[in-house]
Design a protein around this motif. Structure first.
Motif, PDB file in Angstrom:
ATOM      1  N   ALA A 150       6.563  10.002   4.417  1.00 40.56           N
ATOM      2  CA  ALA A 150       7.525  10.396   5.453  1.00 40.56           C
ATOM      3  C   ALA A 150       7.105  10.912   6.621  1.00 40.56           C
ATOM      4  N   ASP A 151       7.261  10.627   7.699  1.00 36.90           N
ATOM      5  CA  ASP A 151       6.642  11.399   9.068  1.00 36.90           C
ATOM      6  C   ASP A 151       8.039  11.853   9.591  1.00 36.90           C
ATOM      7  N   VAL A 152       8.376  13.291   9.478  1.00 33.96           N
ATOM      8  CA  VAL A 152       9.366  13.748   9.970  1.00 33.96           C
ATOM      9  C   VAL A 152       9.313  14.487  11.610  1.00 33.96           C
ATOM     10  N   GLY A 153       8.128  14.157  12.108  1.00 35.47           N
ATOM     11  CA  GLY A 153       7.689  14.455  13.298  1.00 35.47           C
ATOM     12  C   GLY A 153       7.855  15.834  13.888  1.00 35.47           C
ATOM     13  N   SER A 154       8.943  16.602  13.840  1.00 36.82           N
ATOM     14  CA  SER A 154       8.923  17.849  14.726  1.00 36.82           C
ATOM     15  C   SER A 154       8.249  19.045  13.900  1.00 36.82           C
ATOM     16  N   GLY A 155       7.908  19.019  12.811  1.00 42.39           N
ATOM     17  CA  GLY A 155       7.290  20.034  12.205  1.00 42.39           C
ATOM     18  C   GLY A 155       8.079  21.295  11.673  1.00 42.39           C
ATOM     19  N   LEU A 156       9.421  20.998  11.468  1.00 42.28           N
ATOM     20  CA  LEU A 156      10.313  22.139  10.929  1.00 42.28           C
ATOM     21  C   LEU A 156      10.124  22.335   9.591  1.00 42.28           C
ATOM     22  N   GLY A 175       0.831  -1.071  -0.168  1.00 42.94           N
ATOM     23  CA  GLY A 175       0.091   0.104  -0.040  1.00 42.94           C
ATOM     24  C   GLY A 175       0.846   1.245   0.128  1.00 42.94           C
ATOM     25  N   ALA A 176       2.051   1.267   0.845  1.00 38.90           N
ATOM     26  CA  ALA A 176       2.953   2.415   0.687  1.00 38.90           C
ATOM     27  C   ALA A 176       4.037   2.092   1.566  1.00 38.90           C
ATOM     28  N   VAL A 177       5.097   2.643   1.406  1.00 41.64           N
ATOM     29  CA  VAL A 177       6.395   2.559   1.914  1.00 41.64           C
ATOM     30  C   VAL A 177       6.502   3.661   2.790  1.00 41.64           C
ATOM     31  N   LEU A 178       6.795   3.513   4.194  1.00 40.20           N
ATOM     32  CA  LEU A 178       6.872   4.618   5.340  1.00 40.20           C
ATOM     33  C   LEU A 178       8.263   5.015   5.501  1.00 40.20           C
ATOM     34  N   LYS A 179       8.565   6.035   5.734  1.00 40.27           N
ATOM     35  CA  LYS A 179       9.995   6.415   6.553  1.00 40.27           C
ATOM     36  C   LYS A 179       9.348   7.193   7.833  1.00 40.27           C
ATOM     37  N   VAL A 180       9.973   6.602   8.850  1.00 38.94           N
ATOM     38  CA  VAL A 180       9.458   7.498  10.298  1.00 38.94           C
ATOM     39  C   VAL A 180      10.725   7.837  11.014  1.00 38.94           C
ATOM     40  N   HIS A 181      11.074   9.204  11.077  1.00 36.47           N
ATOM     41  CA  HIS A 181      12.130   9.720  11.881  1.00 36.47           C
ATOM     42  C   HIS A 181      12.054   9.319  13.357  1.00 36.47           C
ATOM     43  N   PRO A 182      13.141   8.762  13.779  1.00 37.01           N
ATOM     44  CA  PRO A 182      13.228   8.270  15.342  1.00 37.01           C
ATOM     45  C   PRO A 182      12.780   9.355  16.300  1.00 37.01           C
ATOM     46  N   SER A 183      13.359  10.786  16.032  1.00 35.63           N
ATOM     47  CA  SER A 183      12.641  11.734  16.900  1.00 35.63           C
ATOM     48  C   SER A 183      13.642  11.602  17.954  1.00 35.63           C
ATOM     49  N   ASN A 184      13.330  10.886  19.052  1.00 38.17           N
ATOM     50  CA  ASN A 184      14.004  10.969  20.414  1.00 38.17           C
ATOM     51  C   ASN A 184      14.928  10.092  20.743  1.00 38.17           C
ATOM     52  N   PHE A 185      15.619   9.343  19.911  1.00 33.12           N
ATOM     53  CA  PHE A 185      16.813   8.641  20.024  1.00 33.12           C
ATOM     54  C   PHE A 185      17.498   8.538  18.647  1.00 33.12           C
ATOM     55  N   VAL A 186      18.785   8.095  18.963  1.00 37.11           N
ATOM     56  CA  VAL A 186      19.539   8.069  17.828  1.00 37.11           C
ATOM     57  C   VAL A 186      20.366   6.735  17.916  1.00 37.11           C
TER      58      VAL A 186
END
Length: 474
Positions: free
Chosen positions: A282-288, A245-256
């Motif tokens: 792509a979920d980039v998380g923080s809204g920059l 259905g889709a390929v997702l990219k999720v930014h880990p945000s609070n860890f590296v």
């Protein structure tokens, strides 16, 4: 013959009438003698209806509601009975006990050094956004074209402002948070199908919220690729099939994850998916919105779309500095597909959020970007100025350098330099529970009030709060 009065009856009668027949006085203990009763504070407690009728409290009732004022009256009456408040000071005590608004939420000075503090409501809104919310609180043209008198598109101006800020996007919608945006995408694109996602991006964020559980709750099946620390482009290619259905990219945000790692950038994934008909989300998380000079490693909406993502998701109440919202931007056909999905109706935002979002995008720079851009020397000067007031009052205070953080899952490895007011450790709790709560933190057996997360206009309020705590101890 009437039954004999009990001691409890006599006491109750005294509390209501303030007198008792002579024939019953033998039932009273010595403490309830007529002489003692003349000084009993319960005889002087103002009546509830008398207090509520006082003009000073009548106005408060119109502003806060009768129930809140009555509760405060009853608390003060109890304090009068205990001798804590003089009967003739009851009205003033009630006024002092009343909350500033009919909501239990209290304004707090965030002196933690965490700019986007989830427990303190994330992004503080700009003055322009607050004014916009007030204007939108009444009857508005949120879905009415005033020119034609017909129904108009909901939130058109806010969407236009968002597209102006992120020109790589063809269209956009706004839902109530980023998790809602992800749920809508997973439902519309992945229900009964597969969503391809790297194992290293199956993250858990605040309060036990897990991305894979959210995605699976929509009826989508997860196709995990790669390992925890490494994923290659070939892993994604091999996972594609008729059920994708889709390929997702999720930014880990609070860890590296550091060390022996590999990830596939959006640009490479986009190129590999070209011609397959599989959208890249792509979920980039923080809204920059755009690249930031201080946060060089933080993904932004404009660059992610320009690199080839078909849809990009982000929060509105983090680095953007606006109200809680989930932003979805990208290809017009996919955005329209989301807009027409039945779930969108349940997730869309209200008129006040639309108003605050538009004002955040079009108005002056909000507090979060201002705090990010704060000059370290300026923060030190502010700390010294606050300390000077406190030292003049005899308080053990001095200015120190102190690190701060973005917060909200943004830039976890990027500390920000700053300055703080250092106080004895005993200040932390009284400041937190004061009339104007100030939330700092303890470090090296000192209370630190970090000014990176405090707007300059609140420096006097911060000092006043500290002075009030010190005065209560003298």
């Amino acid at each position: 013959m009437a039954p004999a009065a009990s001691k409890a009856d006599v006491v109750e009668h005294l509390g209501q009438a303030g007198s008792i027949p002579v024939r019953l006085r033998h039932l009273l203990p010595p403490a309830y003698s007529p002489e003692a009763m003349s000084d009993d504070p319960r005889r002087h407690v103002p009546r509830t209806d008398t207090l509520l009728a006082d003009p000073r409290l009548a106005g408060a009732g119109e502003r806060l509601g009768r129930a809140l004022v009555k509760d405060a009256v009853q608390r003060v009456q109890q304090r009068v009975r205990g001798g804590e408040v003089a009967p003739d000071a009851a009205v003033e005590a009630v006024l002092a006990d009343l909350p500033p608004t009919a909501s239990s939420l209290r304004p707090v000075l965030n002196a933690t050094g965490v700019i986007v503090h989830t427990n303190l409501g994330r992004a503080p809104l700009s003055g322009a956004a607050v004014e916009a919310i007030t204007a939108a609180a009444g009857t508005t043209d949120v879905e009415l074209d005033l020119g034609t008198g017909r129904r108009g598109p909901r939130g058109e101006a806010a969407i236009a402002a968002l597209l102006e800020a992120v020109p790589a996007a063809e269209a956009a919608i706004v839902v109530n948070n980023c998790a809602a945006a992800l749920a809508l995408v997973a439902t519309a694109l992945g229900q009964g199908r597969e969503l391809v996602l790297a194992r290293g991006e199956l993250v858990e964020i605040g309060d036990g919220f897990r991305i894979p559980e959210l995605l699976q709750s929509t009826g989508a099946r997860l196709r995990e690729v790669g390992t925890t620390n490494r994923v290659a482009l070939a892993d994604y290619r091999d996972a594609l099939g008729p059920d994708t259905g889709a390929v997702l990219k999720v930014h880990p945000s609070n860890f590296v994850v550091r060390g022996f790692t590999r990830a596939v950038p959006v640009a490479e994934l986009s190129e590999a998916l070209a011609g397959t008909g599989v959208p890249l989300v792509a979920d980039v998380g923080s809204g920059l919105l755009r690249p930031h000079p201080v946060l060089s490693d933080e993904p932004d909406l404009q660059t992610t779309l320009a690199d080839g993502a078909d849809l990009v998701l982000a929060s509105g109440d983090k680095l953007l500095g606006g109200p809680q919202a989930g932003l979805v931007l990208g290809r017009a056909d996919l955005v329209q597909r989301l807009r027409r999905h039945p779930l969108y109706r349940a997730l869309r935002v209200d008129k006040t959020t639309l108003a605050a979002l538009e004002a955040t995008l079009r108005g002056p720079r909000p507090p979060v970007p201002e705090m990010l851009a704060a000059d370290v020397d300026g923060l030190r000067a502010r700390a010294r100025a606050v300390v000077a007031r406190l030292v003049d009052a005899g308080i053990d205070a001095f200015a120190v350098d102190a690190g701060s953080r973005v917060g909200g899952g943004g830039a976890p490895e990027h500390p920000l330099p700053g300055a703080a007011v250092s106080l004895p450790p005993g200040f932390a709790e009284p400041l937190r529970v004061g009339v104007r709560p100030v939330v700092g933190y303890l470090e090296d057996d000192r209370t630190l009030l970090n000014l990176r997360s405090v707007p300059p206009s609140a420096d006097d309020d911060l000092a006043d709060a500290v002075l009030a705590v010190a005065a209560a101890w003298t």
